[in-house]
Write an enzyme that holds these catalytic residues in place. Structure first.
Site, PDB file in Angstrom:
ATOM      1  N   SER A 236     -42.746  75.293  13.275  1.00  0.00           N
ATOM      2  CA  SER A 236     -42.105  75.063  14.570  1.00  0.00           C
ATOM      3  C   SER A 236     -41.868  73.576  14.780  1.00  0.00           C
ATOM      4  O   SER A 236     -42.593  72.734  14.232  1.00  0.00           O
ATOM      5  CB  SER A 236     -42.983  75.594  15.708  1.00  0.00           C
ATOM      6  OG  SER A 236     -44.043  74.691  15.996  1.00  0.00           O
ATOM      7  N   ASP A 237     -40.847  73.257  15.563  1.00  0.00           N
ATOM      8  CA  ASP A 237     -40.786  71.902  16.084  1.00  0.00           C
ATOM      9  C   ASP A 237     -41.967  71.746  17.032  1.00  0.00           C
ATOM     10  O   ASP A 237     -42.503  72.723  17.552  1.00  0.00           O
ATOM     11  CB  ASP A 237     -39.457  71.649  16.797  1.00  0.00           C
ATOM     12  CG  ASP A 237     -39.075  70.178  16.793  1.00  0.00           C
ATOM     13  OD1 ASP A 237     -39.971  69.323  16.611  1.00  0.00           O
ATOM     14  OD2 ASP A 237     -37.886  69.865  16.960  1.00  0.00           O
ATOM     15  N   TRP A 238     -42.382  70.513  17.256  1.00  0.00           N
ATOM     16  CA  TRP A 238     -43.612  70.250  17.997  1.00  0.00           C
ATOM     17  C   TRP A 238     -43.441  70.658  19.464  1.00  0.00           C
ATOM     18  O   TRP A 238     -42.791  69.973  20.236  1.00  0.00           O
ATOM     19  CB  TRP A 238     -43.977  68.779  17.872  1.00  0.00           C
ATOM     20  CG  TRP A 238     -44.873  68.452  16.716  1.00  0.00           C
ATOM     21  CD1 TRP A 238     -46.051  67.764  16.768  1.00  0.00           C
ATOM     22  CD2 TRP A 238     -44.686  68.771  15.315  1.00  0.00           C
ATOM     23  NE1 TRP A 238     -46.616  67.658  15.507  1.00  0.00           N
ATOM     24  CE2 TRP A 238     -45.799  68.261  14.603  1.00  0.00           C
ATOM     25  CE3 TRP A 238     -43.710  69.457  14.607  1.00  0.00           C
ATOM     26  CZ2 TRP A 238     -45.937  68.410  13.221  1.00  0.00           C
ATOM     27  CZ3 TRP A 238     -43.844  69.606  13.235  1.00  0.00           C
ATOM     28  CH2 TRP A 238     -44.954  69.091  12.558  1.00  0.00           C
ATOM     29  N   GLY A 239     -44.034  71.805  19.817  1.00  0.00           N
ATOM     30  CA  GLY A 239     -43.902  72.328  21.174  1.00  0.00           C
ATOM     31  C   GLY A 239     -42.785  73.343  21.311  1.00  0.00           C
ATOM     32  O   GLY A 239     -42.392  73.688  22.431  1.00  0.00           O
TER      33      GLY A 239
END
Length: 713
Positions: A236-239
């Protein structure tokens, strides 16, 4: 080991893991790493940004630099600069340097490259991306990825998919026709995993077809896993994760975020509790861990095969940075042979513009790094000219005051939808008194620059953008030059009509107020640690410029299809109503004249094309190219294809290119395989094209060919 053997070995290890150990492997246990399983010899998976070099070290649970002196690294040209070289070999070398340095710093996954198309010139992360064109992007990205992964480091291609704006990037819903999605926005990802062999893919923040991309069944399962057969790791992208159940049932393997509450991540304790309660089967986690273990085996993190150690900050890497920077410089205008400057005739040179003396490696969001060094244009010219030439500098303008904060931008990067528009322009405007003070300061700097300009034989202006504008989390409001630069340039041209103008940035800027008056205009990207030396070599004629624009330079942003036909930026939703008419495709279709076209770039020499011919059976185009000028140079032969049908969707599209080197008077036979897809059965014509426009249309044949369509990917 074969893929079958890798899967079998990973499955054997998986059987030995407890649920708690498996859960630890699928989410962040630190800001940039997952948990390992010490009892089985499984190490953590360690990641790092970014595309322009391996990022500095942070504390495990806070966005605070560790502060050691051992995380200075080689500073790479941005992806836009790499794309401007139109050179697959250079793209591979840049990837190889990044892979070697990531491994040298003990990293397993490097979060690069970014392959999203440049839909609008206003997107804040455009400098991290290659091009507006899917073919150019995928050719260079695939070579780049192969370079990275030669060092037992996984390239994590991002951001999958249609992540084309920073404003409200966490929540904006992209509305796009699936055919257009597959024709334009997916091919670079497809080639990244199929031809580049990328071991990892990062999901995007935004939503598509009602799903967040990081937990999208359509993107991750149907497209990536089932259609493309990808068995690597999805991160995932961060968040970018928002729901435990959706993430668990999706093909996402690892959840990362910016907060230190690691056990509370959606795929941490919340997922474990749901599994123990019988709400989610443990097999969903097993599949994710299997992908992670397969990655570790491919990288030789586990198993008996030795792993490459890598290295960083070595002279060989710095030499490669100079080579890439040289080929990225784009000569946009050169009336009456204003360039190159006659080095022996120079006596007094004045550089004007904050970018002449600015470093850019420490900004831009997650692309920021601690560069071992960065040669500015001022330093580059001084070192090349030596003590017999007086080289002076005056800023002429200044950037807005930045608000002081003890908080890292990354700590708050998930607030307010994750991004906004024109934050850089608004800093001083938020305070009327500060705005007045900045205007007065710029007026004084401008007056001093104009006064000094008349006292020098040669004046070089170095302006453009910086990472207040080219930055993650920030889209520009328009293409106008910031900091009252247009006014400054016009006043300087009144005093020095032959002033050389150098623009620096990761996206185009409006030049209409002064470009017709300028005799020489050069585009200089964020070109890495040796950028200033490369620019100096081009200005002084030690290097013949060979860069070509990887994107359209519009006269104004409203000439771009995303703004004229579609929407940009969106808030709740963003409609890609322009369809396939992105970049030069729109300009061709609607006869919009750009400031400078895609593929454009001048040279200090001239080239002549002859006898272009295409084999309808193999799709191989051949032609002869001759250097008809007085200096050696590199030329990029560009091949475009078009449908001959009256209702053809686009007039032309890039289908092949090759960069060659020629001595004065030398001629070479060039052979290029034109990309074709045997499905539609339409006629097409291939043309060779370069900076002077279409050079020849020698052969038109009936040939089966189609764009990337639903049936092809």
């Amino acid at each position: 080991m074969t893929d079958k053997e890798i899967r079998q070995k990973a499955g054997e290890i998986l059987e030995k893991l407890t649920l708690e150990e498996k859960i630890g492997m699928i989410h962040g246990a630190q800001l940039f790493q997952t948990a390992g399983v010490e009892r089985l010899g499984i190490p953590p998976l360690v990641m790092s940004d970014g595309p322009m070099g391996v990022r500095q070290e942070f504390a495990p649970d806070a966005w605070k630099p560790v502060g050691n002196s051992d995380d200075y690294v080689t500073y790479l040209p941005c992806n836009s600069a790499i794309a401007a070289t139109w050179n697959r070999e250079i793209a591979h070398e840049m990837g190889s340097v990044l892979g070697a340095e990531a491994r040298g710093r003990g990293k397993d996954v490097i979060l690069a490259p970014g392959v999203n198309l440049k839909r609008s010139p206003l997107c804040g992360r455009n400098f991290e991306y290659f091009s507006e064109d899917p073919y150019l992007t995928k050719e260079l990205a695939s070579a780049y990825i192969r370079g990275v992964q030669a060092w037992d480091v996984a390239a994590c291609v991002k951001h999958f998919a249609v992540n084309n704006q920073e404003t409200q990037r966490l929540w904006v819903e992209v509305e796009i026709d699936e055919q257009v999605l597959r024709e334009l926005y997916l091919p670079a990802f497809y080639d990244a995993v199929k031809k580049g062999g990328a071991y990892a893919v990062m999901g995007a923040y935004n939503r598509l077809y009602g799903e967040h991309c990081c937990q999208s069944d359509f993107l991750l399962r149907r497209i990536l896993r089932e259609e493309w057969g990808f068995d690597g790791v999805v991160i995932s992208d961060w968040g970018g994760v928002h729901d435990t159940e959706k993430a668990a049932h999706s093909q996402l393997d690892i959840e990362m975020s910016v907060t230190p509450d690691f056990d509370d991540y959606f795929m941490a304790e919340p997922l474990k509790k749901k599994i123990l309660a019988g709400e989610i089967p443990e097999s969903t986690v097993d599949e994710k861990v299997l992908h992670i273990l397969m990655l570790m085996l491919r990288l030789h993190m586990i198993g008996d095969e030795p792993r490459k150690s890598g290295t960083y900050n070595i002279p060989e890497h710095r030499a490669k940075m100079l080579e890439a920077a040289r080929e990225s410089v784009v000569l946009l205008k050169n009336e009456n042979g204003r360039l190159p400057l006659a080095k022996d005739a120079l006596k007094k040179v004045l550089l004007i513009g904050e970018n002449a003396s600015c470093v850019h490696s420490n900004g831009g969001g997650s692309a920021e790094i601690k560069a071992l060094y960065e040669i500015t244009p001022l330093m580059g010219l001084k070192t090349h000219l030596g003590g017999n030439v007086q080289v002076d500098y005056t800023p002429g303008y200044c950037r807005d005051k930045a608000a002081e904060s003890d908080t890292s931008w990354q700590e708050t990067s998930l607030e307010n939808g994750g991004g906004q528009t024109a934050a850089g322009d608004d800093r001083a405007a938020d305070n009327a008194q500060t705005a007045r003070e900045m205007k007065e300061k710029r007026a004084a700097l401008r007056g001093e620059a104009v006064r000094l300009a008349g006292q020098y034989d040669t004046v070089i202006y170095v302006g453009g953008l910086n990472h207040d504008h080219d930055s993650e989390g920030n889209d520009r409001r328009d293409m106008k030059l910031p900091y009252e630069q247009d006014e400054l340039i016009l006043e300087l041209l009144d005093v020095k009509p032959d002033m050389v103008i150098v623009m620096m940035g990761g996206s185009p800027v409006e030049m209409g107020q002064w470009v017709d008056r300028a005799s020489a205009v050069v585009w200089h990207w964020y070109a890495g640690m040796e950028g200033g030396n490369a620019l100096a070599e081009v200005l002084l004629g030690e290097t013949n410029p060979s860069g070509k624009l990887p994107e359209t330079f519009y006269k104004t942003h409203t000439d771009c299809s995303a703004h004229a036909l579609g929407e940009f930026p969106g808030t709740d939703t963003v409609a890609y109503r322009e369809g396939r008419y992105v970049g030069y495709r729109y300009n061709d279709k609607y006869r919009i004249e750009p400031q400078f076209s895609f593929g454009y770039g001048l040279s200090y020499t001239s080239f002549e094309y002859r006898d272009a011919d295409i084999d309808p059976e193999t799709g191989i185009l051949t032609c002869y190219v001759k250097n008809t000028g007085a200096v050696a140079g590199k030329e990029t032969v560009q091949v475009y294809r078009r449908d001959l049908a009256d209702d053809a969707p686009v007039i032309k599209e890039l289908a092949g290119f090759e960069k060659i080197y020629l001595e004065p008077g030398e001629e070479k036979r060039v052979e290029i395989t034109v990309e074709m897809c045997n499905d539609a059965g339409t006629e097409y014509t291939a043309t060779t094209e370069s900076s002077a426009g279409i050079r020849s249309v020698e052969n038109t044949d009936a040939q089966e060919r189609c764009v990337y369509c639903v049936g092809c990917l």
